[in-house]
Design a protein around this motif. Structure first.
Motif, PDB file in Angstrom:
ATOM      1  N   LEU A 147      -3.352   7.095  -6.604  1.00  0.00           N
ATOM      2  CA  LEU A 147      -3.089   7.999  -5.489  1.00  0.00           C
ATOM      3  C   LEU A 147      -1.595   8.275  -5.474  1.00  0.00           C
ATOM      4  O   LEU A 147      -0.797   7.340  -5.471  1.00  0.00           O
ATOM      5  CB  LEU A 147      -3.496   7.370  -4.155  1.00  0.00           C
ATOM      6  N   GLU A 148      -1.216   9.547  -5.469  1.00  0.00           N
ATOM      7  CA  GLU A 148       0.201   9.900  -5.470  1.00  0.00           C
ATOM      8  C   GLU A 148       0.864   9.393  -4.186  1.00  0.00           C
ATOM      9  O   GLU A 148       0.372   9.643  -3.088  1.00  0.00           O
ATOM     10  CB  GLU A 148       0.379  11.411  -5.573  1.00  0.00           C
ATOM     11  N   PRO A 149       1.989   8.676  -4.316  1.00  0.00           N
ATOM     12  CA  PRO A 149       2.698   8.186  -3.130  1.00  0.00           C
ATOM     13  C   PRO A 149       3.489   9.307  -2.458  1.00  0.00           C
ATOM     14  O   PRO A 149       3.695  10.368  -3.039  1.00  0.00           O
ATOM     15  CB  PRO A 149       3.625   7.119  -3.703  1.00  0.00           C
ATOM     16  N   MET A 150       3.924   9.030  -1.254  1.00  0.00           N
ATOM     17  CA  MET A 150       4.687  10.001  -0.483  1.00  0.00           C
ATOM     18  C   MET A 150       6.155   9.954  -0.913  1.00  0.00           C
ATOM     19  O   MET A 150       6.977   9.323  -0.262  1.00  0.00           O
ATOM     20  CB  MET A 150       4.557   9.700   1.005  1.00  0.00           C
ATOM     21  N   LEU A 151       6.456  10.602  -2.019  1.00  0.00           N
ATOM     22  CA  LEU A 151       7.825  10.715  -2.502  1.00  0.00           C
ATOM     23  C   LEU A 151       8.224  12.180  -2.476  1.00  0.00           C
ATOM     24  O   LEU A 151       7.425  13.047  -2.844  1.00  0.00           O
ATOM     25  CB  LEU A 151       7.946  10.190  -3.938  1.00  0.00           C
ATOM     26  N   GLU A 199      14.819  11.775  -9.201  1.00  0.00           N
ATOM     27  CA  GLU A 199      15.790  10.690  -9.370  1.00  0.00           C
ATOM     28  C   GLU A 199      15.161   9.449  -9.986  1.00  0.00           C
ATOM     29  O   GLU A 199      15.845   8.466 -10.239  1.00  0.00           O
ATOM     30  CB  GLU A 199      16.426  10.346  -8.026  1.00  0.00           C
ATOM     31  N   GLY A 200      13.838   9.453 -10.206  1.00  0.00           N
ATOM     32  CA  GLY A 200      13.167   8.344 -10.871  1.00  0.00           C
ATOM     33  C   GLY A 200      12.581   7.294  -9.954  1.00  0.00           C
ATOM     34  O   GLY A 200      12.102   6.260 -10.419  1.00  0.00           O
ATOM     35  N   TRP A 201      12.599   7.510  -8.639  1.00  0.00           N
ATOM     36  CA  TRP A 201      12.062   6.515  -7.712  1.00  0.00           C
ATOM     37  C   TRP A 201      10.551   6.395  -7.862  1.00  0.00           C
ATOM     38  O   TRP A 201       9.864   7.387  -8.033  1.00  0.00           O
ATOM     39  CB  TRP A 201      12.398   6.877  -6.269  1.00  0.00           C
ATOM     40  N   ILE A 202      10.064   5.159  -7.819  1.00  0.00           N
ATOM     41  CA  ILE A 202       8.625   4.894  -7.873  1.00  0.00           C
ATOM     42  C   ILE A 202       8.277   3.832  -6.839  1.00  0.00           C
ATOM     43  O   ILE A 202       9.137   3.073  -6.399  1.00  0.00           O
ATOM     44  CB  ILE A 202       8.150   4.424  -9.268  1.00  0.00           C
ATOM     45  N   PHE A 203       7.017   3.799  -6.450  1.00  0.00           N
ATOM     46  CA  PHE A 203       6.480   2.716  -5.630  1.00  0.00           C
ATOM     47  C   PHE A 203       5.803   1.738  -6.581  1.00  0.00           C
ATOM     48  O   PHE A 203       4.741   2.042  -7.147  1.00  0.00           O
ATOM     49  CB  PHE A 203       5.458   3.244  -4.617  1.00  0.00           C
ATOM     50  N   ALA A 204       6.386   0.561  -6.750  1.00  0.00           N
ATOM     51  CA  ALA A 204       5.833  -0.433  -7.674  1.00  0.00           C
ATOM     52  C   ALA A 204       4.441  -0.896  -7.256  1.00  0.00           C
ATOM     53  O   ALA A 204       3.638  -1.282  -8.098  1.00  0.00           O
ATOM     54  CB  ALA A 204       6.777  -1.624  -7.796  1.00  0.00           C
ATOM     55  N   CYS A 205       4.135  -0.820  -5.957  1.00  0.00           N
ATOM     56  CA  CYS A 205       2.826  -1.271  -5.476  1.00  0.00           C
ATOM     57  C   CYS A 205       1.719  -0.275  -5.800  1.00  0.00           C
ATOM     58  O   CYS A 205       0.545  -0.610  -5.671  1.00  0.00           O
ATOM     59  CB  CYS A 205       2.862  -1.538  -3.975  1.00  0.00           C
ATOM     60  N   GLN A 206       2.080   0.923  -6.227  1.00  0.00           N
ATOM     61  CA  GLN A 206       1.102   1.949  -6.550  1.00  0.00           C
ATOM     62  C   GLN A 206       1.150   2.361  -8.018  1.00  0.00           C
ATOM     63  O   GLN A 206       0.201   2.969  -8.519  1.00  0.00           O
ATOM     64  CB  GLN A 206       1.332   3.188  -5.683  1.00  0.00           C
ATOM     65  N   ALA A 207       2.240   2.056  -8.702  1.00  0.00           N
ATOM     66  CA  ALA A 207       2.467   2.507 -10.079  1.00  0.00           C
ATOM     67  C   ALA A 207       1.843   1.562 -11.097  1.00  0.00           C
ATOM     68  O   ALA A 207       1.946   0.342 -10.969  1.00  0.00           O
ATOM     69  CB  ALA A 207       3.963   2.623 -10.348  1.00  0.00           C
ATOM     70  N   VAL A 255       0.812  -1.219   0.000  1.00  0.00           N
ATOM     71  CA  VAL A 255       0.000   0.000   0.000  1.00  0.00           C
ATOM     72  C   VAL A 255       0.848   1.273   0.000  1.00  0.00           C
ATOM     73  O   VAL A 255       0.339   2.360   0.224  1.00  0.00           O
ATOM     74  CB  VAL A 255      -1.012   0.034   1.175  1.00  0.00           C
ATOM     75  N   GLY A 256       2.154   1.144  -0.221  1.00  0.00           N
ATOM     76  CA  GLY A 256       3.010   2.318  -0.309  1.00  0.00           C
ATOM     77  C   GLY A 256       3.487   2.875   1.006  1.00  0.00           C
ATOM     78  O   GLY A 256       3.938   4.012   1.067  1.00  0.00           O
ATOM     79  N   ALA A 257       3.418   2.092   2.074  1.00  0.00           N
ATOM     80  CA  ALA A 257       3.843   2.593   3.382  1.00  0.00           C
ATOM     81  C   ALA A 257       5.233   2.109   3.789  1.00  0.00           C
ATOM     82  O   ALA A 257       5.951   2.817   4.477  1.00  0.00           O
ATOM     83  CB  ALA A 257       2.832   2.189   4.448  1.00  0.00           C
ATOM     84  N   CYS A 258       5.634   0.921   3.356  1.00  0.00           N
ATOM     85  CA  CYS A 258       6.883   0.334   3.851  1.00  0.00           C
ATOM     86  C   CYS A 258       8.106   0.657   2.986  1.00  0.00           C
ATOM     87  O   CYS A 258       9.227   0.531   3.449  1.00  0.00           O
ATOM     88  CB  CYS A 258       6.741  -1.177   3.992  1.00  0.00           C
ATOM     89  N   ALA A 259       7.901   1.029   1.731  1.00  0.00           N
ATOM     90  CA  ALA A 259       8.966   1.365   0.775  1.00  0.00           C
ATOM     91  C   ALA A 259       9.809   0.170   0.331  1.00  0.00           C
ATOM     92  O   ALA A 259      10.819   0.353  -0.334  1.00  0.00           O
ATOM     93  CB  ALA A 259       9.864   2.481   1.319  1.00  0.00           C
TER      94      ALA A 259
END
Length: 87
Positions: free
Chosen positions: A57-61, A68-76, A38-42
């Motif tokens: 939903l936009e993640p907390m980045l 730098e190109g970081w994404i959350f795969a669980c939300q993307a 769910v985008g909480a643990c990273a």
């Protein structure tokens, strides 16, 4: 359908763009680091080398992480073919 390539392992899997990158990887039997989904643990954070994604939903980045190109795969969700770097 879009192709997602994971580096450094050079593993490729398909996604329909409606499921998250993490869901597509797990459905393809790929061991993708994750815990909460769910985008909480990273745990699923990875760096996008090529391609485009969208989020429901936009993640907390931070701005720096996004630049730098970081994404959350669980939300993307893919909107093109992707190349992702697992660090």
């Amino acid at each position: 359908m879009y192709q997602v390539r994971l580096l450094p392992h050079d593993v490729t899997f398909a996604t329909d763009g409606e499921q998250t990158v993490l869901e597509a990887a797990l459905n393809a039997g790929i061991a993708f680091p994750n815990r909460c989904q769910v985008g909480a643990c990273a745990m699923c954070m990875c760096r996008k080398q090529q391609g485009e994604i969208r989020y429901q939903l936009e993640p907390m980045l931070t701005e720096k992480e996004q630049a730098e190109g970081w994404i959350f795969a669980c939300q993307a969700m893919a909107t093109s073919d992707l190349v992702l770097q697992l660090d």
